[in-house]
Motif scaffolding. Structure first.
Motif, PDB file in Angstrom:
ATOM      1  N   HIS A   1      18.125 -38.397   3.532  1.00 15.30           N
ATOM      2  CA  HIS A   1      17.636 -37.099   3.989  1.00 15.30           C
ATOM      3  C   HIS A   1      18.651 -36.003   3.721  1.00 15.30           C
ATOM      4  O   HIS A   1      18.313 -34.910   3.242  1.00 15.30           O
ATOM      5  CB  HIS A   1      17.331 -37.152   5.499  1.00 15.30           C
ATOM      6  N   GLU A   2      19.925 -36.345   4.015  1.00 16.48           N
ATOM      7  CA  GLU A   2      20.977 -35.353   3.787  1.00 16.48           C
ATOM      8  C   GLU A   2      21.078 -35.010   2.314  1.00 16.48           C
ATOM      9  O   GLU A   2      21.219 -33.856   1.918  1.00 16.48           O
ATOM     10  CB  GLU A   2      22.297 -35.972   4.231  1.00 16.48           C
TER      11      GLU A   2
ATOM     12  N   ALA B   1      18.751 -35.215   0.105  1.00 13.41           N
ATOM     13  CA  ALA B   1      17.590 -34.447  -0.354  1.00 13.41           C
ATOM     14  C   ALA B   1      17.710 -32.983   0.032  1.00 13.41           C
ATOM     15  O   ALA B   1      17.412 -32.088  -0.772  1.00 13.41           O
ATOM     16  CB  ALA B   1      16.319 -35.044   0.232  1.00 13.41           C
ATOM     17  N   THR B   2      18.136 -32.708   1.269  1.00 11.67           N
ATOM     18  CA  THR B   2      18.265 -31.300   1.665  1.00 11.67           C
ATOM     19  C   THR B   2      19.326 -30.632   0.812  1.00 11.67           C
ATOM     20  O   THR B   2      19.150 -29.490   0.368  1.00 11.67           O
ATOM     21  CB  THR B   2      18.677 -31.164   3.139  1.00 11.67           C
TER      22      THR B   2
ATOM     23  N   SER C   1      17.857 -30.013  -2.701  1.00 15.80           N
ATOM     24  CA  SER C   1      16.805 -28.993  -2.779  1.00 15.80           C
ATOM     25  C   SER C   1      17.397 -27.615  -2.585  1.00 15.80           C
ATOM     26  O   SER C   1      16.902 -26.644  -3.144  1.00 15.80           O
ATOM     27  CB  SER C   1      15.714 -29.270  -1.766  1.00 15.80           C
TER      28      SER C   1
END
Lengths: 465, 350
Positions: free
Chosen positions: B205-206, B208-209, B212
């Motif tokens: 998740h980290e 991906a953020t 992005s």
């Protein structure tokens, strides 16, 4: 009365359109054939029939008429069923969406809107949010949809009833309630009117959550039974018959099938086995409990995956029976697989090309099991066999609520504002397809078959019906 | 006395480093990247070289070995510590050999010819005292530190050679090296990244953020969907915790499944790993059992159930297509050669 007339007119128009399309098809096929024959025989003398305009059908030569008929006959023989693409995999086509909206408006069912940024690879599928169930847009009490169906739709969309067997059984019980409460309006036949009454219910359930293959087969069966009711049958008798049919269906296809499958599967479980199961399949749990009753000594490894974490439910059921279990997440499968002797998987549907459609992650487990040479056995009742074919998990799937992926670890929720970040997408797939070379055996109520025999079973079933 | 002050200062620093290592592994302290650990280890070794009392290369090597054993015992899963120690030991050997005047090539490999002709152990005492040795060793360690600082940039510079436009790239978990690699390519090319979240810690998740926000179109998928989406993926680029001597990997759990799925679809698997991750160790298993669980929370059955939570996966070298390191790209079959250049065979066991 006028509504009926309008419907009949609409049906006639559709028929006319279909005939015209068929004719055009024939015509175009004929002209293509003519063109081919003309181009092939370049030096040969021109055939008397010219590849002129065929539309309108005014053909002078008798040879052409025969040709025409042969075309039509072959067309019907080759394509006995005119297949239409289901709407739920054509979300990127605005015409289809318009048609759907019109149909739902006619049936007085609210349209459910898509939610969140959709990954471009899946723009042809719906993506709904669990926080916005369809029932919020319905008026209470709903005059169009039977309350049992409303309740069922809500249970589907919130995930309270999940699992392909559970959903089918719930659907059939709800339909039984509908049939009990049904009264034939005057001047109507039960066989036709009841089928028409069921159509909006099915659209509503489809909007709440796309129908599964097993539910589709159950609905086909019910519709067939209803339309086979003879017109001179009294209402009470007809209703009793239908209720009986549904009971029989549930009993035969689900309950007795589970017993038969358990009987076959227990032969495959030996003492000292270490069995790996994935997620919560009611059938596989049933098999394991039966085998434990018959005093087979084995232990179970339950593999689970985010975000549904269905394995915890399976774990609970197995531990309550006293079976010794281990629990891992799916990323640890290659760590745990050297200990495993067999893998038992449940299926959501078996496709006609031998692919197994099941919960996402199943194909991964089958892949790793194959790499470690561990046999993979799929357990599936025959009523889940489906005539569709599919080779990858993209063309037809279900997208669940993307917010389910959000999680808090070490006090931080990384993806909380994912909607604000423009280029970030979350993908929550529900199903995937497993190629048949990963599956060693399929255990069904008809026996133990290889994956490739699925179309044979389908053919046998169709002949029976 | 200034001497003992220095010594106590040194021991204090070593103790602080050891406790940091211990805490980092149990998950309570701040999670540090391997590059940071490598730099700190090397800096500490330079300090030991500068401040500890030694008269010959052999003494120094003994001291370093002793400290090294303590450090690796504090956190066995952090292999970069051991790797740096072995690098420094090799530096000492080289500097010693250069000071003695013997050319470097003769000391290189154990060969059958050498064994037969030398007739006995090549006993290197390392007992001779050279005045300039200290300065030379410290200078060499400084060079090593500069190399370490530039590793991520060196790897990221090669990104455009491997990523073309409109590609779909898959990665798993969080790797700072891969992050830098992808961000560097994104400056010039447009592509799509799929990140597998890597439960239960969900470090994906980290990643991906972060990607992005750098302007890369990213999608987060669950671990279960890896095989399902693999058919649309053009390349798999991953980082790793350690590169083993046979060309295999010890990487975050889930990587073996990813590698198998990539092999099935014939998708190339590229590993971005700087040279300091190369370790002469053999594969070992590391499991942690989380009792304070974001993992299993239903209490009453927890006592009757075994829960496994492995931290790392072993990925065999047959599943890997390419290693990208700060000195370029290599095939997995070449890794053993690189290892022999970095470490001396006698240092494999500290």
């Amino acid at each position: 009365m006028t509504k009926e007339e309008k419907q009949r007119l609409r049906k006639e128009k559709k028929q006319q359109k279909k005939n015209k399309e068929k004719k055009d098809d024939n015509a175009s096929q004929e002209s293509e054939k003519e063109k081919k024959s003309v181009s092939s025989s370049s030096s040969a003398p021109q055939p008397p029939t010219q590849p002129a305009t065929q539309k309108g059908g005014s053909s002078c030569c008798s040879l052409k008429n025969v040709h025409d008929m042969v075309q039509k006959v072959t067309l019907i023989l080759i394509f006995p069923v005119v297949k239409r693409l289901p709407e739920h995999i054509q979300v990127d086509n605005p015409d289809v969406l318009k048609k759907l909206a019109k149909k739902l408006e006619r049936q007085q069912i609210p349209l459910r809107l898509d939610y969140g940024y959709k990954v471009s690879l899946f723009s042809h599928l719906h993506q709904y949010s669990r926080k916005a169930p369809l029932t919020q847009q319905l008026s209470i009490p709903s005059s169009v949809i039977h309350p049992a169906i409303v309740r069922l739709g809500l249970q589907y969309s919130q995930g309270i009833v999940a699992g392909s067997n559970a959903r089918s059984v719930a659907l059939l019980h709800a339909f039984k309630q509908v049939i009990r409460d049904y009264t034939t309006p005057p001047n109507e036949e039960l066989s036709r009117d009841l089928v028409n009454k069921l159509k909006p219910y099915i659209s509503f359930l489809n909007q709440c959550r796309p129908l599964s293959a097993s539910m589709g087969n159950a609905i086909k069966y019910i519709k067939k039974e209803i339309s086979n009711i003879p017109s001179q049958c009294k209402e009470e008798e007809a209703k009793g018959k239908l209720l009986n049919c549904i009971e029989c269906y549930i009993n035969e296809k689900i309950i007795l099938a589970a017993k038969a499958i358990a009987k076959y599967a227990i032969e495959k479980i030996s003492d000292g086995d270490v069995i790996l199961v994935y997620g919560c399949s009611s059938l596989v749990n049933h098999i394991l409990c039966e085998a434990f009753e018959k005093n087979r000594k084995f232990r179970v490894i339950v593999v689970d995956s985010r975000p549904r974490l269905e394995g915890r439910e399976a774990l609970r059921r197995l531990v309550q029976r006293g079976i010794s279990c281990t629990y891992v997440l799916i990323s640890a499968v290659s760590y745990i697989l050297p200990e495993v002797s067999k893998v038992f998987l449940g299926a959501h549907a078996l496709l006609a090309n031998g692919y197994v459609m099941s919960r996402v992650g199943t194909s991964q487990i089958a892949l790793v099991a194959k790499a470690f040479n561990v046999p993979v056995l799929v357990c599936c009742e025959t009523y889940k066999f489906c005539e569709r074919v599919q080779t990858d998990s993209f063309v037809s799937n279900e997208l669940d609520d993307p917010d389910d992926l959000i999680v808090t670890r070490k006090g931080k929720t990384q993806l909380e504002d994912w909607q604000q970040v423009p280029l970030l997408g979350l993908l929550n797939l529900v199903y995937d397809v497993t190629p048949p070379d990963f599956v060693d055996l399929v255990i069904t109520d008809l026996g133990m078959i290889p994956c490739t025999s699925v179309p044979v079973v389908l053919r046998v079933k169709n002949v029976d019906l | 006395m200034p001497g003992s002050d220095k010594e106590t200062d040194l021991t204090e620093r070593i103790e602080a480093f050891l406790s940091d290592l211990k805490r980092g592994g149990s998950g309570t302290g701040p999670l540090r990247g391997s590059a940071e650990t490598a730099r700190e280890t090397t800096a500490l070794l330079r300090r030991i070289t500068a401040q500890a009392r030694w008269s010959s290369a052999g003494d120094l090597m003994e001291i370093i070995r002793k400290e090294g054993r303590r450090m690796t015992a504090a956190q066995p899963s952090e292999t970069t510590v051991g790797n740096m120690i072995r690098r420094v030991l090799k530096i000492i050997r080289e500097e010693y050999a250069r000071s003695r005047g013997s050319s470097e090539e003769t000391d290189q490999q154990e060969s059958l010819h050498k064994l037969l002709t030398s007739g006995g152990l090549s006993e290197e005492n390392f007992r001779q005292h050279f005045a300039a040795l200290k300065a030379n060793v410290i200078e060499a360690i400084n060079e090593l530190l500069t190399e370490l600082e530039g590793t991520t940039d060196n790897i990221a510079m090669q990104a455009l050679e491997h990523i073309h436009s409109n590609e779909v790239i898959m990665t798993i978990g969080r790797s700072r090296t891969v992050e830098a690699f992808l961000k560097d390519a994104a400056r010039k090319r447009k592509f799509h990244v799929i990140v597998a979240e890597c439960a239960p810690f969900c470090q994906g998740h980290e990643m991906a953020t972060s990607l992005s926000k750098a302007g890369i179109e990213t999608t987060v998928i669950t671990d279960a969907a890896i095989f399902a989406v693999m058919s649309r993926v053009n390349k798999v680029i991953i980082g790793t915790q350690t590169v083993l001597a046979n060309g295999g990997l010890r990487a975050v759990n889930g990587t073996h499944t990813l590698a198998l799925a990539a092999k099935h679809h014939s998708t190339p698997l590229i590993v971005c790993a700087p040279m300091f991750k190369l370790s002469p160790q053999v594969r070992r298993e590391y499991t942690i059992n989380n009792s304070n669980n974001h993992f299993v929370s239903s209490g009453e059955i927890l006592s009757k159930v075994n829960v496994h939570c492995p931290v790392f996966d072993y990925v065999p070298p047959e599943l890997i297509t390419l290693f990208i390191s700060n000195i370029g790209g290599h095939a997995p079959s070449y890794i053993y050669r690189l290892m022999s250049e970095l470490y001396h065979p006698e240092d494999h066991e500290l």
